[in-house]
Design a protein around this motif. Structure first.
Motif, PDB file in Angstrom:
ATOM      1  N   LYS B  37       0.807  -1.241   0.000  1.00 35.40           N
ATOM      2  CA  LYS B  37       0.000   0.000   0.000  1.00 35.40           C
ATOM      3  C   LYS B  37       0.836   1.286   0.000  1.00 35.40           C
ATOM      4  O   LYS B  37       0.573   2.213   0.766  1.00 35.40           O
ATOM      5  CB  LYS B  37      -0.979  -0.001   1.170  1.00 35.40           C
ATOM      6  CG  LYS B  37      -2.040  -1.095   1.058  1.00 35.40           C
ATOM      7  CD  LYS B  37      -3.135  -0.916   2.055  1.00 35.40           C
ATOM      8  CE  LYS B  37      -4.142  -2.056   2.014  1.00 35.40           C
ATOM      9  NZ  LYS B  37      -4.890  -2.161   0.768  1.00 35.40           N
ATOM     10  N   GLY B  38       1.855   1.306  -0.802  1.00 33.04           N
ATOM     11  CA  GLY B  38       2.647   2.519  -0.977  1.00 33.04           C
ATOM     12  C   GLY B  38       3.648   2.788   0.132  1.00 33.04           C
ATOM     13  O   GLY B  38       4.210   3.884   0.209  1.00 33.04           O
ATOM     14  N   HIS B  40       7.075   2.952   2.310  1.00 35.56           N
ATOM     15  CA  HIS B  40       8.459   3.224   1.900  1.00 35.56           C
ATOM     16  C   HIS B  40       9.409   2.142   2.404  1.00 35.56           C
ATOM     17  O   HIS B  40       9.124   1.444   3.371  1.00 35.56           O
ATOM     18  CB  HIS B  40       8.936   4.561   2.464  1.00 35.56           C
ATOM     19  CG  HIS B  40       8.055   5.713   2.082  1.00 35.56           C
ATOM     20  ND1 HIS B  40       7.424   5.772   0.868  1.00 35.56           N
ATOM     21  CD2 HIS B  40       7.701   6.833   2.743  1.00 35.56           C
ATOM     22  CE1 HIS B  40       6.723   6.896   0.802  1.00 35.56           C
ATOM     23  NE2 HIS B  40       6.868   7.547   1.932  1.00 35.56           N
ATOM     24  N   HIS B  57       1.548  -1.960  -4.990  1.00 37.61           N
ATOM     25  CA  HIS B  57       2.375  -0.772  -5.219  1.00 37.61           C
ATOM     26  C   HIS B  57       3.185  -0.424  -3.965  1.00 37.61           C
ATOM     27  O   HIS B  57       2.689  -0.562  -2.847  1.00 37.61           O
ATOM     28  CB  HIS B  57       1.499   0.428  -5.567  1.00 37.61           C
ATOM     29  CG  HIS B  57       0.538   0.180  -6.698  1.00 37.61           C
ATOM     30  ND1 HIS B  57       0.904  -0.445  -7.861  1.00 37.61           N
ATOM     31  CD2 HIS B  57      -0.775   0.486  -6.841  1.00 37.61           C
ATOM     32  CE1 HIS B  57      -0.146  -0.519  -8.670  1.00 37.61           C
ATOM     33  NE2 HIS B  57      -1.174   0.028  -8.078  1.00 37.61           N
ATOM     34  N   TYR B  60       8.718   4.933  -1.613  1.00 39.48           N
ATOM     35  CA  TYR B  60      10.103   5.314  -1.893  1.00 39.48           C
ATOM     36  C   TYR B  60      11.092   4.166  -1.613  1.00 39.48           C
ATOM     37  O   TYR B  60      10.908   3.393  -0.682  1.00 39.48           O
ATOM     38  CB  TYR B  60      10.522   6.468  -0.982  1.00 39.48           C
ATOM     39  CG  TYR B  60       9.985   7.829  -1.362  1.00 39.48           C
ATOM     40  CD1 TYR B  60       8.626   8.067  -1.502  1.00 39.48           C
ATOM     41  CD2 TYR B  60      10.859   8.900  -1.550  1.00 39.48           C
ATOM     42  CE1 TYR B  60       8.144   9.316  -1.824  1.00 39.48           C
ATOM     43  CE2 TYR B  60      10.373  10.164  -1.869  1.00 39.48           C
ATOM     44  CZ  TYR B  60       9.015  10.367  -2.009  1.00 39.48           C
ATOM     45  OH  TYR B  60       8.550  11.612  -2.327  1.00 39.48           O
ATOM     46  N   TYR B  61      12.148   4.140  -2.386  1.00 36.86           N
ATOM     47  CA  TYR B  61      13.381   3.380  -2.090  1.00 36.86           C
ATOM     48  C   TYR B  61      13.198   1.868  -1.966  1.00 36.86           C
ATOM     49  O   TYR B  61      13.967   1.215  -1.250  1.00 36.86           O
ATOM     50  CB  TYR B  61      14.048   3.908  -0.804  1.00 36.86           C
ATOM     51  CG  TYR B  61      14.221   5.403  -0.805  1.00 36.86           C
ATOM     52  CD1 TYR B  61      14.827   6.043  -1.890  1.00 36.86           C
ATOM     53  CD2 TYR B  61      13.769   6.193   0.247  1.00 36.86           C
ATOM     54  CE1 TYR B  61      14.953   7.420  -1.915  1.00 36.86           C
ATOM     55  CE2 TYR B  61      13.898   7.567   0.223  1.00 36.86           C
ATOM     56  CZ  TYR B  61      14.498   8.173  -0.858  1.00 36.86           C
ATOM     57  OH  TYR B  61      14.626   9.528  -0.881  1.00 36.86           O
ATOM     58  N   ASN B  76       3.404  -0.779  -9.154  1.00 36.99           N
ATOM     59  CA  ASN B  76       4.237   0.395  -9.430  1.00 36.99           C
ATOM     60  C   ASN B  76       5.155   0.673  -8.249  1.00 36.99           C
ATOM     61  O   ASN B  76       4.867   0.253  -7.127  1.00 36.99           O
ATOM     62  CB  ASN B  76       3.361   1.631  -9.656  1.00 36.99           C
ATOM     63  CG  ASN B  76       2.400   1.454 -10.817  1.00 36.99           C
ATOM     64  OD1 ASN B  76       2.761   0.880 -11.836  1.00 36.99           O
ATOM     65  ND2 ASN B  76       1.185   1.940 -10.657  1.00 36.99           N
ATOM     66  N   PRO B  79       9.566   6.829  -5.901  1.00 37.17           N
ATOM     67  CA  PRO B  79      10.911   7.299  -6.229  1.00 37.17           C
ATOM     68  C   PRO B  79      12.012   6.407  -5.651  1.00 37.17           C
ATOM     69  O   PRO B  79      11.868   5.839  -4.573  1.00 37.17           O
ATOM     70  CB  PRO B  79      10.961   8.686  -5.581  1.00 37.17           C
ATOM     71  CG  PRO B  79       9.536   9.126  -5.502  1.00 37.17           C
ATOM     72  CD  PRO B  79       8.767   7.877  -5.235  1.00 37.17           C
ATOM     73  N   GLU B  83      17.735   2.022  -5.566  1.00 39.79           N
ATOM     74  CA  GLU B  83      18.784   3.025  -5.369  1.00 39.79           C
ATOM     75  C   GLU B  83      19.999   2.345  -4.727  1.00 39.79           C
ATOM     76  O   GLU B  83      19.853   1.564  -3.789  1.00 39.79           O
ATOM     77  CB  GLU B  83      18.243   4.123  -4.461  1.00 39.79           C
ATOM     78  CG  GLU B  83      19.242   5.191  -4.149  1.00 39.79           C
ATOM     79  CD  GLU B  83      18.890   5.922  -2.868  1.00 39.79           C
ATOM     80  OE1 GLU B  83      19.022   7.130  -2.848  1.00 39.79           O
ATOM     81  OE2 GLU B  83      18.496   5.256  -1.899  1.00 39.79           O
ATOM     82  N   SER B  97       8.590   5.652 -10.474  1.00 40.71           N
ATOM     83  CA  SER B  97       8.676   7.100 -10.348  1.00 40.71           C
ATOM     84  C   SER B  97      10.131   7.534 -10.547  1.00 40.71           C
ATOM     85  O   SER B  97      10.956   6.767 -11.038  1.00 40.71           O
ATOM     86  CB  SER B  97       8.143   7.519  -8.980  1.00 40.71           C
ATOM     87  OG  SER B  97       8.118   8.925  -8.887  1.00 40.71           O
ATOM     88  N   GLN B  98      10.423   8.770 -10.112  1.00 41.74           N
ATOM     89  CA  GLN B  98      11.719   9.342 -10.463  1.00 41.74           C
ATOM     90  C   GLN B  98      12.919   8.637  -9.804  1.00 41.74           C
ATOM     91  O   GLN B  98      12.787   7.909  -8.863  1.00 41.74           O
ATOM     92  CB  GLN B  98      11.742  10.827 -10.155  1.00 41.74           C
ATOM     93  CG  GLN B  98      11.331  11.184  -8.737  1.00 41.74           C
ATOM     94  CD  GLN B  98      11.306  12.687  -8.529  1.00 41.74           C
ATOM     95  OE1 GLN B  98      11.978  13.432  -9.224  1.00 41.74           O
ATOM     96  NE2 GLN B  98      10.536  13.135  -7.577  1.00 41.74           N
ATOM     97  N   TYR B  99      14.055   8.908 -10.346  1.00 42.68           N
ATOM     98  CA  TYR B  99      15.392   8.395 -10.010  1.00 42.68           C
ATOM     99  C   TYR B  99      15.444   6.888  -9.737  1.00 42.68           C
ATOM    100  O   TYR B  99      16.064   6.455  -8.767  1.00 42.68           O
ATOM    101  CB  TYR B  99      16.108   9.227  -8.947  1.00 42.68           C
ATOM    102  CG  TYR B  99      15.357   9.695  -7.725  1.00 42.68           C
ATOM    103  CD1 TYR B  99      15.365   8.935  -6.553  1.00 42.68           C
ATOM    104  CD2 TYR B  99      14.707  10.923  -7.704  1.00 42.68           C
ATOM    105  CE1 TYR B  99      14.727   9.371  -5.426  1.00 42.68           C
ATOM    106  CE2 TYR B  99      14.051  11.368  -6.567  1.00 42.68           C
ATOM    107  CZ  TYR B  99      14.065  10.580  -5.428  1.00 42.68           C
ATOM    108  OH  TYR B  99      13.433  11.010  -4.289  1.00 42.68           O
ATOM    109  N   ALA B 102      19.053   4.981  -9.088  1.00 46.82           N
ATOM    110  CA  ALA B 102      20.029   6.046  -8.846  1.00 46.82           C
ATOM    111  C   ALA B 102      21.273   5.506  -8.157  1.00 46.82           C
ATOM    112  O   ALA B 102      21.171   4.722  -7.209  1.00 46.82           O
ATOM    113  CB  ALA B 102      19.400   7.128  -7.980  1.00 46.82           C
TER     114      ALA B 102
END
Lengths: 313, 229
Positions: B37-38, B40, B57, B60-61, B76, B79, B83, B97-99, B102
C-alpha cells in the motif's frame, strides 16, 4: 562533490509537504468525501506535521448569494458582533455557521465590497475563501488533529483538496497554512518552494493584490488571482505561471467544478494520480491513494512536468 | 518454503529485520510481501540470494542497496527504486517514479512499464532495462553500466555523461550536454542482445536500437587547456 550535492538536493526537496485531492464521480463518494479526504491527508502526516488545511466544495448557495469562510484568532471569538455590523452595513440576510475558530457566512448578495469592509473593520479576521461552494479550513498541528477539529469525516461534497505543511520558507502560523484562495471558488495548494517570490510579490502588490503573509505559496496564489482578473482562463494563467514562477512546485488548484494539477518543468516534487469509475485522486505519494476504495484496481500514473491536468463535473 | 509477511499486520522495520537476519549467508528462501500500500523502504538492504515477491504498489526506495536478492514488485514503485543496488535483480511489473536505479553499482533493474525523470541518475555500474519510456534527465552524470530504453526518452538524456552506455529504441526529446550518438559495433550488439535476453525481451531486435555515449569533452582533461592552469 557536485554529483552528491545534486542528488541530495533532489532528495531533500522531495519530502517536504504533502498534498492530496479527491474528485467524486459517484454519489457514494460524494456522501463520504470528508471521510476519504481525512484518510488521505492523515497519510501525508510525515510529509507535513506542522499544520494542515483543506478546501471542500459543498452545499452551493443560491445564485446571487456568496459564501465566505472566515478565520478568527480564537475559538471564543465574538461572531455575533461581526454579524450585527455586517448586516447593518450591507442590509442583507446573513447566516453564520461556526466550526471551531472558523465561520462559514452566507451573504444574501454577491459580496461586492465585503473584502475591503472586513479589512477596515475587522482586521483580525482573515477571509479564507469566497464563492458559491468553496469552504477552506486550516490550522496548526498534526493533520489528524486539524481534521478532527473541523469534523471533516462527516462532511459531504463534490471534491476536496488538502495540504500538510512542513515549513521551509516562512513561519508556522495558521495564515501561512494552505490552501490559499485565488479568487471566487478557487484555491491553491502547493508542494515546493519558489525562489523569485519576493520580486513577484512586490510587482503584484503594485497591481493591487493584497498579501497577508511572507509565504511563497501565497505569492503563487496571488499571481494566479491577478492573471485571472486580467482575463486569463485558469489554463492560460497556469501556462504563464510556468514562465514567471521560478522554483520547485507541484500545484493542485481547486475550481468550482473540479481541480487541476501542474508540476514545474524540472518536476522534483512528487505527484501521482489515479482514477477509477468512482473517483479521480491526486497525491504526493501513492500511500494517500491506497486508502481509497478500489485503489488496488485504479489506473495510476505520474503527471508529466509542465503539463496541465484538469477534471470538472 | 515460502515466508509470507502481510504489511497490514506487520511494519516495514519488522519485515526488513527478518530479511536482514540472513544477510551475509547463502539463504535462498522465498518471501511474499502482501499489502505494501505505498509504504516506503520495503525490502531495502538485503544481502543474501533471497527471492522476494511484493504484491502491490510500493513507495520510496524499494529494494534499495540490494545485494544478491531477486526482488519482484507486482505493481508500481515510488521514487528511488533499487537506489544504490550492488547486485541481484529488481523487477518492477508496473511503472517507476523518479530516479529509478540512482547511483546503483551493479545488478539488473527491469521496469516493464515507464520510468519517470532521472532514471539511472549517477549510475555506477548497474544495468537498467526499461520496456516503456523514460522521463527527462535520465542517465544524468551516469558513470558506468548500461541503460536500455525500449520506448522514448525525455529531454536532456545522458547530460554530463561519463562512461555509461545508453541504448534507445524510440524517439529522444533531446540529448544532454556532451551526450552524442555513437555507432553500434558488434560488441555493443552482443551486450545489448544479452541484456534483452536477461530481461526476457524476445520480441525486439537489437538492430532497432541506437547507441548514445559521452563525447568526453566535459570531464576529460584536454591538453589544449594546459595554459589555463
Amino acid at each position: 562533490m557536485a554529483i552528491s550535492y545534486c542528488y541530495l538536493l533532489i532528495l531533500r526537496v522531495d519530502i517536504l509537504c504533502g498534498i492530496v485531492g479527491l474528485f467524486a464521480k459517484s454519489p457514494s463518494i460524494e456522501q463520504s468525501l470528508g471521510a476519504h479526504i481525512t484518510n488521505m491527508l492523515t497519510e501525508m502526516t510525515e510529509r507535513g506535521p506542522d499544520s494542515a488545511g483543506f478546501a471542500i466544495y459543498r452545499k452551493p448557495v443560491e445564485q446571487g448569494r456568496t459564501k465566505l469562510t472566515i478565520l478568527a484568532p480564537s475559538e471564543s471569538y465574538d461572531w455575533h458582533e461581526m454579524k450585527r455590523q455586517l448586516t447593518k452595513r450591507f442590509e442583507c440576510e446573513i447566516s453564520c455557521e461556526v466550526h471551531a475558530n472558523h465561520a462559514v457566512l452566507t451573504l444574501g448578495f454577491d459580496g461586492a465590497g465585503v473584502y475591503d469592509w472586513f479589512y477596515e473593520n475587522f482586521p483580525e479576521l482573515y477571509i479564507n475563501s469566497s464563492g458559491s461552494t468553496i469552504e477552506i479550513y486550516k490550522d496548526k498541528g498534526l493533520p489528524i488533529n486539524v481534521l478532527n477539529r473541523f469534523e471533516v469525516e462527516k462532511l459531504q461534497g463534490t471534491h476536496a483538496l488538502g495540504h500538510s505543511r512542513m515549513a521551509t520558507e516562512s513561519a508556522v502560523t495558521i495564515q501561512h497554512s494552505h490552501p490559499f484562495s485565488t479568487g471566487q471558488d478557487l484555491c491553491l495548494v502547493h508542494n515546493g518552494s519558489l525562489s523569485n517570490h519576493n520580486i513577484l510579490r512586490e510587482n503584484l502588490q503594485k497591481q493591487g493584490i493584497i498579501f497577508r503573509t511572507d509565504n511563497d505559496s501565497e505569492v503563487a496564489a496571488g499571481y494566479l488571482m491577478h492573471r485571472m482578473r486580467e482575463g486569463d482562463s485558469l489554463d492560460e494563467a497556469l501556462e504563464r505561471a510556468l514562465v514567471e514562477l521560478d522554483g520547485f512546485y507541484t500545484f493542485a488548484i481547486g475550481t468550482r467544478d473540479g481541480f487541476a494539477v501542474l508540476r514545474d518543468p524540472v518536476a522534483c516534487k512528487p505527484a501521482i494520480m489515479a482514477e477509477t469509475d468512482e473517483w479521480v485522486a491526486m497525491a504526493s505519494e501513492y500511500r494517500a491513494i491506497a486508502v481509497l476504495p478500489g485503489a488496488d484496481n485504479a489506473e495510476c500514473w505520474e503527471p508529466e512536468p509542465a503539463k496541465i491536468y484538469s477534471w470538472s463535473h | 518454503m515460502m515466508n509470507t509477511i502481510d504489511l497490514e499486520n506487520s511494519d516495514v522495520t519488522e519485515l526488513n529485520q527478518k530479511l536482514h537476519d540472513v544477510n551475509g549467508t547463502k539463504d535462498k528462501s522465498e518471501w511474499q510481501i502482501l499489502n505494501p500500500k505505498g509504504r516506503h523502504n520495503v525490502a531495502v538492504g538485503i544481502d543474501a540470494p533471497l527471492k522476494v515477491k511484493i504484491d502491490g504498489h510500493v513507495g520510496y526506495y524499494c529494494a534499495g542497496m540490494n545485494k544478491h536478492a531477486n526482488v519482484t514488485v507486482k505493481g508500481n514503485v515510488g521514487p528511488g527504486v533499487a537506489e544504490n543496488m550492488m547486485s541481484g535483480i529488481v523487477h518492477v511489473t508496473g511503472s517507476a517514479s523518479q530516479y529509478a536505479g540512482a547511483t546503483a553499482h551493479g545488478g539488473l533493474l527491469i521496469i516493464d512499464g515507464d520510468a519517470s525523470s532521472r532514471c539511472g541518475i549517477s549510475m555506477k555500474g548497474v544495468d537498467i532495462l526499461v520496456k516503456g519510456s523514460v522521463g527527462h534527465m535520465s542517465a544524468f552524470m551516469a558513470q558506468s553500466g548500461r541503460l536500455v530504453i525500449c520506448g522514448d526518452a525525455g529531454d536532456a538524456l545522458g547530460d554530463s555523461l561519463y562512461e555509461a552506455h545508453i541504448y534507445v529504441r524510440g524517439k529522444i526529446a533531446s540529448l544532454g550536454a556532451d551526450c552524442i550518438e555513437k555507432p553500434i559495433k558488434s560488441k555493443h550488439q552482443k551486450e545489448l542482445g544479452k541484456l534483452l535476453k536477461d530481461a526476457g525481451v524476445n520480441d525486439i531486435d537489437v538492430s532497432e536500437f541506437r547507441r548514445y555515449g559521452s563525447a568526453r569533452k566535459l570531464y576529460n582533461f584536454d591538453v589544449d587547456n594546459v595554459d589555463v592552469y
